[in-house]
Write a protein that holds these residues in place. Structure first.
Motif, PDB file in Angstrom:
ATOM      1  N   GLY A  11      38.115 -10.616  32.210  1.00 26.48           N
ATOM      2  CA  GLY A  11      38.206 -11.834  31.424  1.00 26.48           C
ATOM      3  C   GLY A  11      36.937 -12.155  30.662  1.00 26.48           C
ATOM      4  O   GLY A  11      35.826 -11.890  31.125  1.00 26.48           O
ATOM      5  N   LEU A  12      37.124 -12.737  29.482  1.00 27.44           N
ATOM      6  CA  LEU A  12      36.020 -13.173  28.630  1.00 27.44           C
ATOM      7  C   LEU A  12      36.330 -14.556  28.066  1.00 27.44           C
ATOM      8  O   LEU A  12      37.502 -14.906  27.877  1.00 27.44           O
ATOM      9  CB  LEU A  12      35.803 -12.193  27.479  1.00 27.44           C
ATOM     10  CG  LEU A  12      35.226 -10.820  27.827  1.00 27.44           C
ATOM     11  CD1 LEU A  12      35.318  -9.892  26.625  1.00 27.44           C
ATOM     12  CD2 LEU A  12      33.777 -10.952  28.296  1.00 27.44           C
ATOM     13  N   PRO A  13      35.297 -15.332  27.778  1.00 27.58           N
ATOM     14  CA  PRO A  13      35.528 -16.655  27.172  1.00 27.58           C
ATOM     15  C   PRO A  13      35.795 -16.547  25.676  1.00 27.58           C
ATOM     16  O   PRO A  13      35.458 -15.548  25.037  1.00 27.58           O
ATOM     17  CB  PRO A  13      34.208 -17.384  27.445  1.00 27.58           C
ATOM     18  CG  PRO A  13      33.188 -16.297  27.483  1.00 27.58           C
ATOM     19  CD  PRO A  13      33.876 -15.106  28.079  1.00 27.58           C
TER      20      PRO A  13
ATOM     21  N   PRO B  52      36.173 -17.689  31.535  1.00 28.60           N
ATOM     22  CA  PRO B  52      37.061 -16.690  30.914  1.00 28.60           C
ATOM     23  C   PRO B  52      38.420 -17.295  30.596  1.00 28.60           C
ATOM     24  O   PRO B  52      39.030 -17.950  31.440  1.00 28.60           O
ATOM     25  CB  PRO B  52      37.169 -15.606  31.983  1.00 28.60           C
ATOM     26  CG  PRO B  52      36.874 -16.316  33.278  1.00 28.60           C
ATOM     27  CD  PRO B  52      35.861 -17.371  32.938  1.00 28.60           C
ATOM     28  N   THR B  53      38.877 -17.070  29.378  1.00 34.99           N
ATOM     29  CA  THR B  53      40.165 -17.619  28.953  1.00 34.99           C
ATOM     30  C   THR B  53      41.114 -16.537  28.436  1.00 34.99           C
ATOM     31  O   THR B  53      42.306 -16.790  28.286  1.00 34.99           O
ATOM     32  CB  THR B  53      39.971 -18.676  27.860  1.00 34.99           C
ATOM     33  OG1 THR B  53      39.183 -18.118  26.808  1.00 34.99           O
ATOM     34  CG2 THR B  53      39.263 -19.915  28.408  1.00 34.99           C
TER      35      THR B  53
ATOM     36  N   ILE C 109      30.781 -10.004  32.781  1.00 39.80           N
ATOM     37  CA  ILE C 109      32.201 -10.130  32.468  1.00 39.80           C
ATOM     38  C   ILE C 109      32.908 -10.560  33.740  1.00 39.80           C
ATOM     39  O   ILE C 109      32.432 -10.277  34.851  1.00 39.80           O
ATOM     40  CB  ILE C 109      32.760  -8.792  31.918  1.00 39.80           C
ATOM     41  CG1 ILE C 109      34.176  -8.964  31.370  1.00 39.80           C
ATOM     42  CG2 ILE C 109      32.714  -7.696  32.986  1.00 39.80           C
ATOM     43  CD1 ILE C 109      34.676  -7.761  30.586  1.00 39.80           C
ATOM     44  N   ALA C 110      34.013 -11.269  33.598  1.00 41.43           N
ATOM     45  CA  ALA C 110      34.769 -11.718  34.764  1.00 41.43           C
ATOM     46  C   ALA C 110      35.765 -10.650  35.181  1.00 41.43           C
ATOM     47  O   ALA C 110      36.322  -9.929  34.355  1.00 41.43           O
ATOM     48  CB  ALA C 110      35.505 -13.014  34.442  1.00 41.43           C
ATOM     49  N   ILE C 111      35.987 -10.552  36.484  1.00 39.74           N
ATOM     50  CA  ILE C 111      37.014  -9.651  37.019  1.00 39.74           C
ATOM     51  C   ILE C 111      37.823 -10.423  38.048  1.00 39.74           C
ATOM     52  O   ILE C 111      37.277 -11.067  38.942  1.00 39.74           O
ATOM     53  CB  ILE C 111      36.387  -8.374  37.631  1.00 39.74           C
ATOM     54  CG1 ILE C 111      37.470  -7.460  38.198  1.00 39.74           C
ATOM     55  CG2 ILE C 111      35.350  -8.713  38.706  1.00 39.74           C
ATOM     56  CD1 ILE C 111      36.956  -6.094  38.632  1.00 39.74           C
TER      57      ILE C 111
END
Length: 264
Positions: free
Chosen positions: A46-48, A55-56, A97-99
């Protein structure tokens, strides 16, 4: 809300490898200690959007690395008009980065608990990533006598991870067959065997029986199992062809001989 209180982790990009500049790259991140997965599964990254920090937008990426590795590795292609990949490709080493905390997908060896003579892996593009993890899993080689990886790409420049694949070939010798298939290059020569490869799509090679000739191994529903990962057109065409040959996914307690992953 911190990532520890949410459904995702924040991981740091430690290394970026550019396979084809501006088109294909891979990146390695740290691995949260509680993130467990089975080879062939994928993570949602996920990323903003805009100036936000949460993250969206989320996209699925298969893990390249072995199950037991202390890092995570992902393989990505740039879609210039996409919402996600241009942001991903703009990230540098050291950025995060989101995971999602939970892995996804069913393209795993659990589909074939009894194994068989030959495991066929049909990939296009970055669909290769799931199979790289599977190939690095010892269970694969315990379940199957032979493994054939067919990788369809447009040009030879897109044939990534050849060093890793060569290492597997040297480790498993005659048990592993790698078939690189650039469809837009005639007279492409296999980098290891010196054989001239056909410039045909995987589905055409299945239909014509050329994969049997190239590999020296039969494709039959009695002792072969097949995994598909790649673009939706290939998946749809291959499933139809393989259904005619007796291949089917498992259902209602019945073990199948075909597994398919579609996450875009």
């Amino acid at each position: 809300m911190s990532s520890s209180e949410s459904n995702y982790h924040k991981v740091t990009i430690n290394k970026v490898t550019k396979w084809v500049d501006g088109k294909l790259h891979s990146f390695i991140t740290n691995r949260p200690s509680e993130f467990e997965f089975k080879a062939g599964q994928f993570a949602r990254l996920g990323l903003p959007v805009g100036h936000g920090v949460e993250p969206t937008i989320w996209r699925g990426f298969s893990m390249v690395n072995p199950e037991e590795a202390d890092y995570l590795e992902f393989y990505a292609t740039l879609v210039p008009t996409g919402e996600f990949s241009p942001k991903l490709f703009a990230l540098d080493e050291g950025e995060s980065i989101a995971i999602h905390k939970v892995p996804f997908g069913f393209l795993t060896l659990d589909n074939f608990p009894n194994g068989g003579k030959t495991l066929w892996l049909f990939a296009t593009g970055t669909g290769l990533s799931a199979f790289l993890s599977i190939l690095q899993t010892q269970k694969t080689w315990e379940l199957f006598s032979n493994v054939v990886l067919c990788h369809g790409v447009r040009t030879a420049a897109e044939l990534s991870y050849e060093d890793l694949l060569l290492g597997l070939s040297q480790k498993y010798l005659h048990r592993f067959t790698y078939l690189p298939l650039p469809t837009r290059e005639s007279e492409f020569v296999h980098p290891w065997s010196g054989a001239v490869m056909p410039s045909s799509r995987i589905t055409k090679l299945i239909e014509d029986g050329d994969l049997v000739r190239l590999s020296g191994l039969d494709i039959n529903s009695e002792d072969s199992c097949i995994m598909l990962c790649g673009n939706p057109e290939m998946l749809s065409e291959a499933r139809a062809l393989l259904k005619e040959r007796g291949f089917a996914t498992g259902r209602r307690g019945a073990i199948g001989n075909l597994a398919v992953e579609k996450y875009w």
